[in-house]
Write a protein that holds these residues in place. Structure first.
Motif, PDB file in Angstrom:
ATOM      1  N   LEU A 133      33.697  36.012  54.467  1.00 50.77           N
ATOM      2  CA  LEU A 133      33.567  36.431  53.069  1.00 50.77           C
ATOM      3  C   LEU A 133      33.638  37.950  52.932  1.00 50.77           C
ATOM      4  CD1 LEU A 133      30.738  34.137  51.687  1.00 50.77           C
ATOM      5  CD2 LEU A 133      32.981  34.430  50.641  1.00 50.77           C
ATOM      6  N   LEU A 134      32.885  38.651  53.776  1.00 48.85           N
ATOM      7  CA  LEU A 134      32.861  40.109  53.701  1.00 48.85           C
ATOM      8  C   LEU A 134      34.222  40.705  54.016  1.00 48.85           C
ATOM      9  CD1 LEU A 134      29.379  40.793  55.353  1.00 48.85           C
ATOM     10  CD2 LEU A 134      29.972  40.930  52.935  1.00 48.85           C
ATOM     11  N   ALA A 135      34.900  40.123  55.008  1.00 49.09           N
ATOM     12  CA  ALA A 135      36.241  40.604  55.346  1.00 49.09           C
ATOM     13  C   ALA A 135      37.209  40.358  54.192  1.00 49.09           C
ATOM     14  CB  ALA A 135      36.734  39.917  56.622  1.00 49.09           C
ATOM     15  N   PHE A 136      37.071  39.214  53.557  1.00 54.91           N
ATOM     16  CA  PHE A 136      37.939  38.852  52.430  1.00 54.91           C
ATOM     17  C   PHE A 136      37.768  39.838  51.279  1.00 54.91           C
ATOM     18  CE2 PHE A 136      38.546  36.319  48.491  1.00 54.91           C
ATOM     19  CZ  PHE A 136      39.879  35.970  48.671  1.00 54.91           C
ATOM     20  N   VAL A 137      36.523  40.149  50.971  1.00 55.17           N
ATOM     21  CA  VAL A 137      36.244  41.086  49.872  1.00 55.17           C
ATOM     22  C   VAL A 137      36.690  42.495  50.238  1.00 55.17           C
ATOM     23  CG1 VAL A 137      34.387  42.169  48.567  1.00 55.17           C
ATOM     24  CG2 VAL A 137      34.377  39.711  48.917  1.00 55.17           C
ATOM     25  N   ALA A 138      36.475  42.885  51.507  1.00 50.96           N
ATOM     26  CA  ALA A 138      36.877  44.221  51.944  1.00 50.96           C
ATOM     27  C   ALA A 138      38.384  44.420  51.815  1.00 50.96           C
ATOM     28  CB  ALA A 138      36.439  44.448  53.386  1.00 50.96           C
ATOM     29  N   GLU A 139      39.141  43.342  51.983  1.00 49.55           N
ATOM     30  CA  GLU A 139      40.598  43.410  51.851  1.00 49.55           C
ATOM     31  C   GLU A 139      41.055  43.253  50.402  1.00 49.55           C
ATOM     32  OE1 GLU A 139      42.869  44.060  54.091  1.00 49.55           O
ATOM     33  OE2 GLU A 139      41.433  44.267  55.742  1.00 49.55           O
ATOM     34  N   GLY A 140      40.102  43.217  49.480  1.00 51.53           N
ATOM     35  CA  GLY A 140      40.460  43.068  48.074  1.00 51.53           C
ATOM     36  C   GLY A 140      40.969  41.687  47.723  1.00 51.53           C
ATOM     37  N   GLY A 141      40.673  40.699  48.574  1.00 50.61           N
ATOM     38  CA  GLY A 141      41.104  39.338  48.314  1.00 50.61           C
ATOM     39  C   GLY A 141      42.561  39.081  48.630  1.00 50.61           C
ATOM     40  N   GLU A 142      43.194  40.026  49.322  1.00 53.45           N
ATOM     41  CA  GLU A 142      44.622  39.864  49.612  1.00 53.45           C
ATOM     42  C   GLU A 142      44.861  38.929  50.794  1.00 53.45           C
ATOM     43  OE1 GLU A 142      46.341  43.676  50.127  1.00 53.45           O
ATOM     44  OE2 GLU A 142      45.958  44.338  48.060  1.00 53.45           O
ATOM     45  N   GLU A 143      43.923  38.893  51.726  1.00 50.52           N
ATOM     46  CA  GLU A 143      44.073  38.057  52.914  1.00 50.52           C
ATOM     47  C   GLU A 143      42.760  37.337  53.207  1.00 50.52           C
ATOM     48  OE1 GLU A 143      45.333  40.409  56.170  1.00 50.52           O
ATOM     49  OE2 GLU A 143      47.179  41.121  55.221  1.00 50.52           O
TER      50      GLU A 143
ATOM     51  N   LYS B  85      28.685  40.737  42.454  1.00 47.22           N
ATOM     52  CA  LYS B  85      28.692  42.170  42.744  1.00 47.22           C
ATOM     53  C   LYS B  85      30.089  42.772  42.755  1.00 47.22           C
ATOM     54  CE  LYS B  85      24.494  41.877  45.573  1.00 47.22           C
ATOM     55  NZ  LYS B  85      23.935  41.974  46.947  1.00 47.22           N
ATOM     56  N   VAL B  86      31.069  41.997  43.203  1.00 44.10           N
ATOM     57  CA  VAL B  86      32.414  42.559  43.334  1.00 44.10           C
ATOM     58  C   VAL B  86      33.122  42.565  41.984  1.00 44.10           C
ATOM     59  CG1 VAL B  86      32.625  41.901  45.746  1.00 44.10           C
ATOM     60  CG2 VAL B  86      33.385  40.310  43.972  1.00 44.10           C
ATOM     61  N   ARG B  87      34.126  43.408  41.860  1.00 38.51           N
ATOM     62  CA  ARG B  87      34.881  43.544  40.625  1.00 38.51           C
ATOM     63  C   ARG B  87      36.381  43.555  40.924  1.00 38.51           C
ATOM     64  NH1 ARG B  87      30.577  42.486  39.380  1.00 38.51           N
ATOM     65  NH2 ARG B  87      29.129  43.484  37.926  1.00 38.51           N
ATOM     66  N   GLY B  88      37.155  43.506  39.879  1.00 36.80           N
ATOM     67  CA  GLY B  88      38.588  43.661  40.015  1.00 36.80           C
ATOM     68  C   GLY B  88      39.268  42.535  40.772  1.00 36.80           C
ATOM     69  N   ASP B  89      40.263  42.912  41.590  1.00 36.76           N
ATOM     70  CA  ASP B  89      41.057  41.928  42.325  1.00 36.76           C
ATOM     71  C   ASP B  89      40.201  41.096  43.265  1.00 36.76           C
ATOM     72  OD1 ASP B  89      43.334  42.804  41.059  1.00 36.76           O
ATOM     73  OD2 ASP B  89      43.921  44.174  42.662  1.00 36.76           O
ATOM     74  N   ALA B  90      39.221  41.729  43.923  1.00 34.02           N
ATOM     75  CA  ALA B  90      38.360  41.000  44.859  1.00 34.02           C
ATOM     76  C   ALA B  90      37.593  39.900  44.133  1.00 34.02           C
ATOM     77  CB  ALA B  90      37.401  41.961  45.554  1.00 34.02           C
ATOM     78  N   HIS B  91      37.103  40.202  42.924  1.00 38.37           N
ATOM     79  CA  HIS B  91      36.373  39.197  42.158  1.00 38.37           C
ATOM     80  C   HIS B  91      37.283  38.049  41.758  1.00 38.37           C
ATOM     81  CE1 HIS B  91      34.670  37.315  38.541  1.00 38.37           C
ATOM     82  NE2 HIS B  91      33.494  37.575  39.083  1.00 38.37           N
ATOM     83  N   ARG B  92      38.456  38.382  41.262  1.00 32.64           N
ATOM     84  CA  ARG B  92      39.383  37.329  40.840  1.00 32.64           C
ATOM     85  C   ARG B  92      39.778  36.430  42.014  1.00 32.64           C
ATOM     86  NH1 ARG B  92      41.071  41.566  37.439  1.00 32.64           N
ATOM     87  NH2 ARG B  92      42.499  42.387  39.022  1.00 32.64           N
ATOM     88  N   ALA B  93      40.022  37.039  43.169  1.00 35.38           N
ATOM     89  CA  ALA B  93      40.422  36.253  44.332  1.00 35.38           C
ATOM     90  C   ALA B  93      39.279  35.369  44.815  1.00 35.38           C
ATOM     91  CB  ALA B  93      40.885  37.184  45.451  1.00 35.38           C
ATOM     92  N   LEU B  94      38.057  35.910  44.839  1.00 33.56           N
ATOM     93  CA  LEU B  94      36.912  35.115  45.298  1.00 33.56           C
ATOM     94  C   LEU B  94      36.605  34.002  44.297  1.00 33.56           C
ATOM     95  CD1 LEU B  94      34.776  34.707  47.427  1.00 33.56           C
ATOM     96  CD2 LEU B  94      33.335  36.406  46.276  1.00 33.56           C
ATOM     97  N   ALA B  95      36.744  34.287  43.014  1.00 32.47           N
ATOM     98  CA  ALA B  95      36.542  33.251  41.995  1.00 32.47           C
ATOM     99  C   ALA B  95      37.549  32.118  42.173  1.00 32.47           C
ATOM    100  CB  ALA B  95      36.660  33.854  40.601  1.00 32.47           C
TER     101      ALA B  95
END
Length: 359
Positions: A53-63, A89-99
């Motif tokens: 999860l942390l790696a996913f968010v750190a990459e902005g949800g791209e990978e 907590k996250v915003r932007g692209d990372a939030h959309r990807a995690l959602a």
């Protein structure tokens, strides 16, 4: 013989109590051990998914979405509370990807079903998840939680509705304020998160019979920055008798700012008003700013009420160059006027704010 019988009974009772206490101690220790082992298992299950999860968010949800979708249901249940917190907590692209990961894993569907769970923790967690996901299509399912028997669930539901930001939730939030005695500051903040879409409901609430509803609506309008509501707030201020509502109106006018706010704030400085309301009006004038506000505040430094004069001085302190100039004029006046002490104090604080010496 009776004494021996009594001693026998007493011994039996003591042995029984000792046995019960021993069983109780062993039982408590066993329960704690089981919980500890269960928590350790949950932690072990959640360790790898948490790293993913942390790696996913750190990459902005791209990978990494495939890795998250491949997590076993059991491991996902272990990490889901942390994932929900991260989603908030996250915003932007990372939030959309995690959602999107949550959606694909069916988390939204499960959360809707758990809104009616018998356990309050499950209901609250479900509302929190849906709020972080920003699902406006489920607000009708969350609205009933504003009347939940659990105060914690009610507050989480209000926060979730504020996060979703649907204008249709404004009226239910205001209704819950008086019906369930929800914290006014929480409701005002959640209404402000809805934004401009909540303004019609908030303006309608200015005529509500309940003072707490009127005051909360005023605070929310100020937080939203609804400049178009200045006229409605001014009209309410002219007719309102409840001190808390009047205070909220003055505070909101200060937050909204603009030249149109100066006249009603100036009227509220009438000596016939209570000192508390006059001090609030002075504070709000300082928030509005501008040359006209600086002139009015300058005259208040000599006010006989300490709090009014103090708020006027601090208002001038916040006004930048016009405020500093007015404070210097009053502080250097010879002979020293009644407001000189307040002016000198504000200038000293201004010098500390700027990290330099008082000019």
């Amino acid at each position: 013989m009776n004494i021996r019988n009594d001693l026998g009974w007493l011994t039996a009772v003591l042995l029984l109590l000792t046995g019960l206490i021993t069983v109780l101690i062993v039982g408590v220790a066993l329960i704690r051990t089981i919980r500890l082992l269960r928590d350790r298992r949950q932690e072990q299950l959640a360790a790898a998914p948490r790293r993913a999860l942390l790696a996913f968010v750190a990459e902005g949800g791209e990978e990494g979405s495939e890795e998250l979708l491949a997590i076993s249901p059991r491991a996902w249940r272990a990490v889901e509370p942390a994932a929900v917190a991260l989603l908030g907590k996250v915003r932007g692209d990372a939030h959309r990807a995690l959602a999107e990961v949550f959606e694909q894993r069916g988390a939204a569907r499960r959360a809707v079903a758990q809104l009616r769970h018998r356990d309050a923790v499950h209901r609250a967690r479900a509302a929190e998840t849906l709020g972080h996901l920003g699902r406006p299509d489920v607000i009708d399912a969350i609205h009933p939680l504003l009347d939940d028997k659990s105060p914690e669930v009610r507050m989480v539901a209000a926060r979730a509705l504020g996060a979703i930001g649907s204008p249709a939730s404004a009226a239910p939030l205001l209704a819950a304020l008086s019906r369930r005695q929800m914290p006014a500051h929480l409701i005002a903040f959640d209404l402000s998160r809805i934004g401009a879409g909540a303004v019609p409901a908030l303006q309608a609430a200015l005529s509500d019979a309940e003072p707490s509803v009127r005051a909360t609506a005023l605070n929310a309008l100020g937080l939203i920055g609804s400049i178009g509501s200045v006229t409605a707030i001014t009209e309410l201020l002219d007719s309102e008798s409840h001190p808390d509502v009047r205070l909220a109106a003055l505070t909101s006018l200060g937050r909204l700012g603009g030249r149109s706010s100066v006249a009603p704030l100036r009227a509220a400085l009438d000596p016939a008003r209570t000192p508390g309301l006059r001090a609030a009006a002075a504070r709000s004038l300082g928030e509005v700013g501008g040359r006209e506000a600086a002139e009015v505040l300058g005259t208040l430094l000599a006010d006989p009420d300490y709090h009014v004069a103090h708020e006027a001085a601090q208002g001038l302190r916040r006004l930048g160059v016009p405020g500093r100039r007015r404070l210097q004029e009053i502080a250097e006046d010879v002979p020293a006027g009644a407001g000189a002490a307040h002016a000198r104090q504000a200038l000293a604080l201004l010098a500390l704010d700027e990290g330099g010496d008082q000019p």
